[in-house]
Write a protein that holds these residues in place. Structure first.
Motif, PDB file in Angstrom:
ATOM      1  N   TRP A 195       0.847  -1.190   0.000  1.00 19.91           N
ATOM      2  CA  TRP A 195       0.000   0.000   0.000  1.00 19.91           C
ATOM      3  C   TRP A 195       0.887   1.246   0.000  1.00 19.91           C
ATOM      4  N   GLY A 196       0.321   2.317  -0.508  1.00 18.66           N
ATOM      5  CA  GLY A 196       1.082   3.554  -0.566  1.00 18.66           C
ATOM      6  C   GLY A 196       0.175   4.756  -0.632  1.00 18.66           C
ATOM      7  N   ALA A 229       4.366   4.978   8.969  1.00 21.36           N
ATOM      8  CA  ALA A 229       3.121   4.290   8.622  1.00 21.36           C
ATOM      9  C   ALA A 229       3.350   2.985   7.872  1.00 21.36           C
ATOM     10  N   GLY A 230       4.576   2.711   7.448  1.00 19.08           N
ATOM     11  CA  GLY A 230       4.862   1.459   6.764  1.00 19.08           C
ATOM     12  C   GLY A 230       4.460   1.428   5.302  1.00 19.08           C
ATOM     13  N   ALA A 231       4.318   2.591   4.662  1.00 11.92           N
ATOM     14  CA  ALA A 231       3.915   2.630   3.255  1.00 11.92           C
ATOM     15  C   ALA A 231       5.022   2.064   2.364  1.00 11.92           C
ATOM     16  N   VAL A 405      13.566   4.175  -0.928  1.00  7.64           N
ATOM     17  CA  VAL A 405      14.003   2.779  -0.850  1.00  7.64           C
ATOM     18  C   VAL A 405      14.822   2.528   0.410  1.00  7.64           C
ATOM     19  N   ASP A 406      15.692   3.460   0.746  1.00  6.82           N
ATOM     20  CA  ASP A 406      16.528   3.294   1.937  1.00  6.82           C
ATOM     21  C   ASP A 406      15.692   3.261   3.208  1.00  6.82           C
ATOM     22  N   THR A 407      14.522   3.903   3.173  1.00  6.10           N
ATOM     23  CA  THR A 407      13.657   3.920   4.349  1.00  6.10           C
ATOM     24  C   THR A 407      12.818   2.659   4.455  1.00  6.10           C
ATOM     25  N   GLY A 408      12.864   1.818   3.444  1.00 11.17           N
ATOM     26  CA  GLY A 408      12.173   0.537   3.527  1.00 11.17           C
ATOM     27  C   GLY A 408      11.028   0.343   2.571  1.00 11.17           C
ATOM     28  N   MET A 409      10.738   1.331   1.725  1.00 15.96           N
ATOM     29  CA  MET A 409       9.664   1.144   0.753  1.00 15.96           C
ATOM     30  C   MET A 409      10.054   0.050  -0.242  1.00 15.96           C
ATOM     31  N   ALA A 721      -2.671   0.343   7.495  1.00 13.96           N
ATOM     32  CA  ALA A 721      -1.497  -0.457   7.823  1.00 13.96           C
ATOM     33  C   ALA A 721      -1.886  -1.779   8.482  1.00 13.96           C
ATOM     34  N   GLN A 722      -2.970  -1.752   9.280  1.00 12.04           N
ATOM     35  CA  GLN A 722      -3.432  -2.983   9.919  1.00 12.04           C
ATOM     36  C   GLN A 722      -4.004  -3.962   8.904  1.00 12.04           C
ATOM     37  N   GLY A 723      -4.384  -3.408   7.738  1.00 14.13           N
ATOM     38  CA  GLY A 723      -4.847  -4.267   6.645  1.00 14.13           C
ATOM     39  C   GLY A 723      -6.224  -4.816   6.877  1.00 14.13           C
TER      40      GLY A 723
END
Length: 724
Positions: A195-196, A229-231, A405-409, A721-723
């Motif tokens: 998700w984004g 937020a984990g996007a 990308v470095d942040t984890g996307m 984020a919880q999906g």
């Protein structure tokens, strides 16, 4: 530019009329389905205008008859086809036309599969075998022409290769492109949904941006949404080039160039040379920013003209600063890599600036003319400046993707490719030989714009583009895909067919023109593969049912919008969504979800005079649509009785997270409670399209630094984020 209604397409009619036969020969559909039902025949005047734009004479019965005769022999007039595009692993036969009885030798020069292959590297050569496939010779223009058939081997690597044919002492070449059978998703998207956030970047401002969002804000947005937020991605509007002088065209979907970027999005302070300015020059930069610094907190329309005037003045100062040897070398390598395309773009910018946006002299109409060469030499400093701006833009675009990308996307930045360009822009000037003149791209009437649309953009001329070996299309894709995790292609159906509207005619008087979709989609997949990006096609609108299956087969994701996904009169169930799609609740051509739930899309179009149906009927339909949505959410256990607006908005996004879609997008406007539309299709000055700054439910500006202080945003992002 999206149109939500889907309809069966009518196959080309086998009309006895010569004009209609000629139109069908060149891929012009002579009939099309009407919104609301029924079939419309395309008017003769439209067919003549469209054929003329294709370079086919059709103004008189005599011209039509002559063009028909030439069309039947067209492929026999050339030794090799202008271009051959195949899928990797397929054996393909190529027709070769020579004087009857003459011998011919055909071979292939093979490019390396990777874009890092050196341009002057010796290419492997492979002779092609002739196939035993006799075809009767034909008399063409007074000579007997024979056809020999040669087989392209199935084991060629991906890439851009060159066909050669030698006959009677003359050598002919053509482009051969080997494309992926399928563009693979990678980054485990085939197993785990991502998700984004969907963002109109110009609207998202920070306290340090100069009155509109920029590439530094994009990097911050990527970091914040990934880290907090984990996007997995952040999708932005096209960042394509606008005019070099004011007034600027507000729409990001009407750029002067699709290949090059807009320095409006450059953060001046992030250019390394800014740190080494003299005190006097630094003061000039600060003074340039003074008029626009406070605009970030202004709730009025975004003033691009003021922003560009300020940034341009500052960028001119920074451009004069000395560069370290390594950075100068990097700039020179960028200029060399971008080649003629960048030179022509920068020249156009310099000429436009010099001419003040006025009418161009006839001698400057051709980029290859002596007059343009003289002007380029005279304006060398300005050409260098506009080339440098593209390098700076490219660096900051790279930094934003690297941060993401470095942040984890898993994907990073999703860039956007508009369907066309401004008719008086840089691409229209530099690519005039492969763009159709006298017509514009548009859309026939649909549910959300019942008067049709004319976007005024000149379309690719499919015949001329093939004759150019698809090089202009390839070069555009390569630049747009630089530093991109994914590319969204606006109106991807335009790679199959486009609605051409002849100049001076209403949008309802257009016609569909077919394209070689195998070539265009295949090249798109090839360049995305080489860039390590995925492709998302905006496949909303009127299309043949097989189109979506074809795109999925090539690995191109589609677009699913909750309000358009219907099973009868009910929303499509989550488990019935397509797998290969980007699912979202709404689009940038609609009000944010809060406004849509309140029926504000009907009220706005009613005020602007865009409706052809009774407003009360449409309001009733909108209420029914909302009720059906709430029932679907309740059936999933996502809302209770009498849910609030905020509860419905969050439930709609959780509904999509339960779907099979590979990607789910959350519009940032929904996260902060915004209600105003970014764009109202079919309007120009009636509505502040593409100028609405990001705001909360009351229209108060929301800045990047304050996003995660917004309780509504935190709640929605947590729900997503919880999906499921």
């Amino acid at each position: 530019m999206s149109t939500p209604e889907t309809s069966q397409a009518v196959p080309d009619a086998a009309a006895p009329d010569d004009l209609r036969e000629l139109a069908a020969t060149y891929g012009v559909l002579t009939e099309h389905h009407r919104y609301g039902g029924g079939v419309d025949a395309v008017a003769d005047a439209t067919l003549v205008a469209v054929l003329t734009a294709l370079g086919v004479a059709a103004s008189t019965p005599g011209e039509v008859a002559h063009s028909l005769r030439r069309a039947r022999d067209e492929e026999w007039r050339t030794v090799l086809p202008p271009a051959v595009v195949v899928r990797q692993g397929d054996r393909h036969d190529v027709p070769v036309h020579v004087t009857h009885g003459s011998s011919v030798h055909v071979w292939l020069e093979v490019e390396g599969a990777e874009p890092t292959a050196r341009p002057h590297q010796v290419r492997p050569r492979r002779d092609l075998e002739q196939v035993d496939a006799f075809v009767e010779p034909r008399e063409v223009d007074g000579r007997q022409v024979g056809r020999a058939t040669f087989s392209v081997p199935a084991d060629l690597p991906l890439g851009w290769h060159t066909l050669h044919a030698l006959t009677e002492g003359h050598e002919t070449t053509a482009t051969l492109v080997v494309t992926p059978r399928r563009l693979e998703l990678g980054t485990d998207l085939d197993r785990r949904q991502a998700w984004g956030v969907l963002v109109q970047l110009y609207s998202v401002r920070s306290r340090t941006s100069w009155g509109m969002g920029d590439l530094a804000d994009l990097a911050d947005l990527a970091w914040l949404t990934a880290h907090r937020a984990g996007a997995d991605f952040i999708a932005v509007n096209p960042l394509s080039a606008a005019e070099p002088v004011t007034p600027l065209t507000p729409s990001p979907y009407l750029p002067t160039s699709r290949r090059f970027g807009s320095p409006l999005y450059v953060r001046v302070e992030d250019i390394p040379e800014t740190a080494y300015l003299t005190a006097a020059d630094r003061s000039l930069v600060e003074w340039a920013s003074d008029p626009v610094r406070d605009l970030a907190a202004d709730d009025g329309p975004i003033d691009r003209d003021a922003v560009w005037d300020a940034k341009k003045a500052a960028l001119e100062v920074v451009h004069t600063a000395p560069r370290r040897a390594s950075r100068q070398a990097a700039f020179e390598e960028f200029v060399a890599e971008q080649g003629t395309g960048l030179r022509d773009f920068a020249t156009w910018c310099a000429l436009t600036e010099e001419l003040g946006g006025g009418r161009w002299p006839a001698e400057l109409a051709d980029p290859a003319s002596p007059a343009v060469a003289q002007a380029r030499e005279r304006l060398a400093d300005r050409v260098d400046f506009y080339s440098w701006l593209q390098w700076v833009f490219d660096e900051q675009k790279r930094d934003a993707q690297r941060t993401a990308v470095d942040t984890g996307m898993r994907i990073g930045v999703v860039h956007d490719l508009a369907v066309g360009v401004h008719p008086d822009g840089a691409d229209a000037w530099a690519n005039a030989d492969v763009l159709a003149s006298g017509v514009g791209v548009g859309a026939p009437p649909d549910m959300y714009n019942q008067q049709g649309q004319d976007w005024s953009q000149p379309p690719w001329n499919p015949r001329a583009l093939a004759q150019a070996g698809y090089a202009p299309y390839r070069d555009m894709l390569r630049t747009v895909l630089r530093h991109a995790g994914a590319l969204r292609v606006d109106h991807v159906l335009g790679l199959f067919r486009l609605w051409w509207v002849p100049r001076g005619m209403a949008p309802t008087q257009g016609a569909y023109v077919r394209y070689d979709h195998d070539a265009l989609v295949g090249i798109l997949c090839l360049e995305a593969h080489r860039a390590g990006a995925i492709v998302i096609g905006e496949d909303l609108g009127v299309f043949e049912p097989w189109v979506r299956d074809y795109l999925a087969d090539r690995g191109v994701l589609g677009t699913s919008v909750f309000w358009f996904e219907q099973d009868g009169d009910q929303p499509t169930a989550p488990q019935d969504y397509r797998r290969l799609t980007l699912a979202s609740v709404g689009t940038h051509d609609m009000p944010p979800t809060a406004g849509y739930l309140a029926g504000e899309h009907v009220d706005l179009r009613d005020r602007l005079g865009l409706l052809t149906e009774d407003p009360q009927v449409l309001r009733s339909r909108a209420r029914s649509e909302r009720a059906a949505a709430v029932r679907a959410l309740a059936e999933q256990g996502l809302v209770g009785d009498n849910p609030s607006e905020r509860e419905v908005v969050e439930a709609l996004h959780r509904y999509l997270r339960r779907s099979r879609a590979a990607l789910v997008g959350v519009q940032l406007v929904d996260a902060v409670g915004e209600r105003r539309s970014q764009n109202q299709p079919g309007t120009d000055r009636e509505y502040p399209n593409w100028k609405v700054p990001l705001g909360d439910s009351a229209g108060n500006p929301v800045l990047v630094e304050d996003l995660f202080e917004n309780a509504r945003l935190r709640s929605l992002f947590a729900a997503v984020a919880q999906g499921r």
